[in-house]
Design a protein around this motif. Structure first.
Motif, PDB file in Angstrom:
ATOM      1  N   ARG A   5       0.822  -0.764  -0.502  1.00 46.40           N
ATOM      2  CA  ARG A   5      -0.272   0.274   0.010  1.00 46.40           C
ATOM      3  C   ARG A   5       0.829   1.161  -0.437  1.00 46.40           C
ATOM      4  NH1 ARG A   5      -5.321  -1.464   3.115  1.00 46.40           N
ATOM      5  NH2 ARG A   5      -5.944  -3.228   1.901  1.00 46.40           N
ATOM      6  N   ALA A   6       1.970   1.610   0.841  1.00 43.92           N
ATOM      7  CA  ALA A   6       2.789   2.652   1.114  1.00 43.92           C
ATOM      8  C   ALA A   6       3.425   2.485  -0.558  1.00 43.92           C
ATOM      9  CB  ALA A   6       3.985   2.019   1.770  1.00 43.92           C
ATOM     10  N   LYS A   7       3.660   1.610  -1.277  1.00 41.18           N
ATOM     11  CA  LYS A   7       3.962   1.582  -2.816  1.00 41.18           C
ATOM     12  C   LYS A   7       2.744   2.420  -3.517  1.00 41.18           C
ATOM     13  CE  LYS A   7       7.239  -2.511  -2.913  1.00 41.18           C
ATOM     14  NZ  LYS A   7       7.423  -3.961  -3.397  1.00 41.18           N
ATOM     15  N   LYS A   8       1.545   1.848  -3.472  1.00 39.10           N
ATOM     16  CA  LYS A   8       0.862   2.157  -4.197  1.00 39.10           C
ATOM     17  C   LYS A   8       0.766   3.864  -4.089  1.00 39.10           C
ATOM     18  CE  LYS A   8      -1.000   0.434  -6.160  1.00 39.10           C
ATOM     19  NZ  LYS A   8      -1.081   0.282  -8.296  1.00 39.10           N
ATOM     20  N   ILE A   9       1.071   4.386  -2.519  1.00 38.34           N
ATOM     21  CA  ILE A   9       1.035   5.581  -2.464  1.00 38.34           C
ATOM     22  C   ILE A   9       2.307   6.204  -2.972  1.00 38.34           C
ATOM     23  CG2 ILE A   9       1.423   7.234  -0.972  1.00 38.34           C
ATOM     24  CD1 ILE A   9      -0.637   5.986   1.758  1.00 38.34           C
ATOM     25  N   ASP A  10       3.401   5.672  -3.578  1.00 38.88           N
ATOM     26  CA  ASP A  10       4.369   6.587  -4.292  1.00 38.88           C
ATOM     27  C   ASP A  10       4.239   6.814  -5.384  1.00 38.88           C
ATOM     28  OD1 ASP A  10       5.563   6.634  -2.017  1.00 38.88           O
ATOM     29  OD2 ASP A  10       6.535   4.980  -2.080  1.00 38.88           O
ATOM     30  N   GLU A  11       3.899   5.684  -6.158  1.00 41.62           N
ATOM     31  CA  GLU A  11       3.026   5.753  -7.512  1.00 41.62           C
ATOM     32  C   GLU A  11       1.931   6.817  -7.722  1.00 41.62           C
ATOM     33  OE1 GLU A  11       1.558   1.138  -8.161  1.00 41.62           O
ATOM     34  OE2 GLU A  11       3.575   0.687  -7.730  1.00 41.62           O
ATOM     35  N   SER A  12       1.409   6.695  -7.113  1.00 39.96           N
ATOM     36  CA  SER A  12       0.465   8.127  -6.691  1.00 39.96           C
ATOM     37  C   SER A  12       1.118   8.985  -7.402  1.00 39.96           C
ATOM     38  CB  SER A  12      -0.789   7.781  -5.885  1.00 39.96           C
ATOM     39  OG  SER A  12      -1.625   6.511  -6.171  1.00 39.96           O
ATOM     40  N   LEU A  13       1.581   9.432  -5.883  1.00 39.05           N
ATOM     41  CA  LEU A  13       2.241  10.647  -5.851  1.00 39.05           C
ATOM     42  C   LEU A  13       3.205  10.590  -7.129  1.00 39.05           C
ATOM     43  CD1 LEU A  13       3.331  10.589  -2.370  1.00 39.05           C
ATOM     44  CD2 LEU A  13       1.995  12.753  -3.298  1.00 39.05           C
ATOM     45  N   GLU A  14       3.578   9.607  -7.333  1.00 38.10           N
ATOM     46  CA  GLU A  14       4.305   9.966  -8.921  1.00 38.10           C
ATOM     47  C   GLU A  14       3.637  10.264 -10.498  1.00 38.10           C
ATOM     48  OE1 GLU A  14       6.879   7.140  -9.877  1.00 38.10           O
ATOM     49  OE2 GLU A  14       7.436   6.476  -8.143  1.00 38.10           O
ATOM     50  N   ILE A  15       2.841   9.750 -10.345  1.00 34.53           N
ATOM     51  CA  ILE A  15       1.229  10.354 -11.929  1.00 34.53           C
ATOM     52  C   ILE A  15       1.518  11.396 -11.584  1.00 34.53           C
ATOM     53  CG2 ILE A  15      -1.212   9.490 -12.436  1.00 34.53           C
ATOM     54  CD1 ILE A  15      -0.304   6.268 -11.766  1.00 34.53           C
ATOM     55  N   ILE A  16       0.774  12.108 -10.003  1.00 31.84           N
ATOM     56  CA  ILE A  16      -0.251  12.985  -9.882  1.00 31.84           C
ATOM     57  C   ILE A  16       1.396  14.020  -9.526  1.00 31.84           C
ATOM     58  CG2 ILE A  16       0.045  15.384  -8.408  1.00 31.84           C
ATOM     59  CD1 ILE A  16      -2.002  12.446  -6.586  1.00 31.84           C
ATOM     60  N   SER A  17       2.710  13.711  -9.790  1.00 30.02           N
ATOM     61  CA  SER A  17       3.035  14.473  -9.932  1.00 30.02           C
ATOM     62  C   SER A  17       4.035  15.159 -11.606  1.00 30.02           C
ATOM     63  CB  SER A  17       4.858  13.718  -9.651  1.00 30.02           C
ATOM     64  OG  SER A  17       5.252  14.488  -8.136  1.00 30.02           O
ATOM     65  N   GLU A  18       3.797  14.199 -12.234  1.00 26.74           N
ATOM     66  CA  GLU A  18       4.111  14.155 -13.958  1.00 26.74           C
ATOM     67  C   GLU A  18       2.868  15.088 -14.540  1.00 26.74           C
ATOM     68  OE1 GLU A  18       3.914  11.270 -17.065  1.00 26.74           O
ATOM     69  OE2 GLU A  18       4.369  10.499 -15.606  1.00 26.74           O
ATOM     70  N   ILE A  19       1.185  15.380 -13.803  1.00 26.97           N
ATOM     71  CA  ILE A  19       0.057  15.697 -14.241  1.00 26.97           C
ATOM     72  C   ILE A  19       0.482  17.388 -13.891  1.00 26.97           C
ATOM     73  CG2 ILE A  19      -2.167  16.377 -13.839  1.00 26.97           C
ATOM     74  CD1 ILE A  19      -2.457  13.433 -13.761  1.00 26.97           C
ATOM     75  N   GLU A  20       1.244  17.285 -12.358  1.00 29.43           N
ATOM     76  CA  GLU A  20       1.492  18.580 -12.024  1.00 29.43           C
ATOM     77  C   GLU A  20       2.925  19.378 -13.080  1.00 29.43           C
ATOM     78  OE1 GLU A  20       0.839  19.019  -7.512  1.00 29.43           O
ATOM     79  OE2 GLU A  20       2.266  17.574  -7.946  1.00 29.43           O
ATOM     80  N   GLU A  21       3.348  18.467 -13.219  1.00 33.78           N
ATOM     81  CA  GLU A  21       4.455  18.578 -14.199  1.00 33.78           C
ATOM     82  C   GLU A  21       3.985  19.074 -15.678  1.00 33.78           C
ATOM     83  OE1 GLU A  21       8.801  16.973 -16.016  1.00 33.78           O
ATOM     84  OE2 GLU A  21       8.426  15.966 -14.160  1.00 33.78           O
ATOM     85  N   VAL A  22       3.430  18.391 -16.148  1.00 34.05           N
ATOM     86  CA  VAL A  22       2.915  18.836 -17.693  1.00 34.05           C
ATOM     87  C   VAL A  22       2.012  20.225 -17.765  1.00 34.05           C
ATOM     88  CG1 VAL A  22       3.613  16.609 -18.543  1.00 34.05           C
ATOM     89  CG2 VAL A  22       0.906  17.347 -17.697  1.00 34.05           C
TER      90      VAL A  22
END
Length: 89
Positions: A5-22
């Motif tokens: 579940r912690a890994k899933k949160i990390d993956e989710s944060l990566e996706i959010i970061s990517e959306i924020e970046e673009v």
């Protein structure tokens, strides 16, 4: 369980970061929902609810800004989460 579940949160944060970046827009509500999910990592319903909230908000914003590929990634993350939780049961 908690590690996955912690890994899933990390993956989710990566996706959010990517959306924020673009989009160059901070997704504060999505980040907050993930923070709350982290506090409920042992409670299935609250954990899933918060991660789903974060990803659907992020996906919605990605769609609004024309980044359907990122929205698809966010929704796939939710599908993977639901599979993870059902396998734990």
């Amino acid at each position: 369980m908690a590690i996955d579940r912690a890994k899933k949160i990390d993956e989710s944060l990566e996706i959010i970061s990517e959306i924020e970046e673009v989009t160059e827009v901070p997704l504060t509500k999505s980040r907050r929902a993930l923070q709350v999910a982290g506090e409920y990592v042992t409670d299935d319903s609250l954990f899933v609810e918060r991660v789903v909230q974060a990803m659907t908000e992020a996906a919605g914003y990605a769609i609004e800004t024309g980044h359907d590929d990122l929205a698809s990634t966010a929704i796939q993350n939710v599908t993977d989460l639901e599979t993870l939780v059902s396998e734990e049961e």
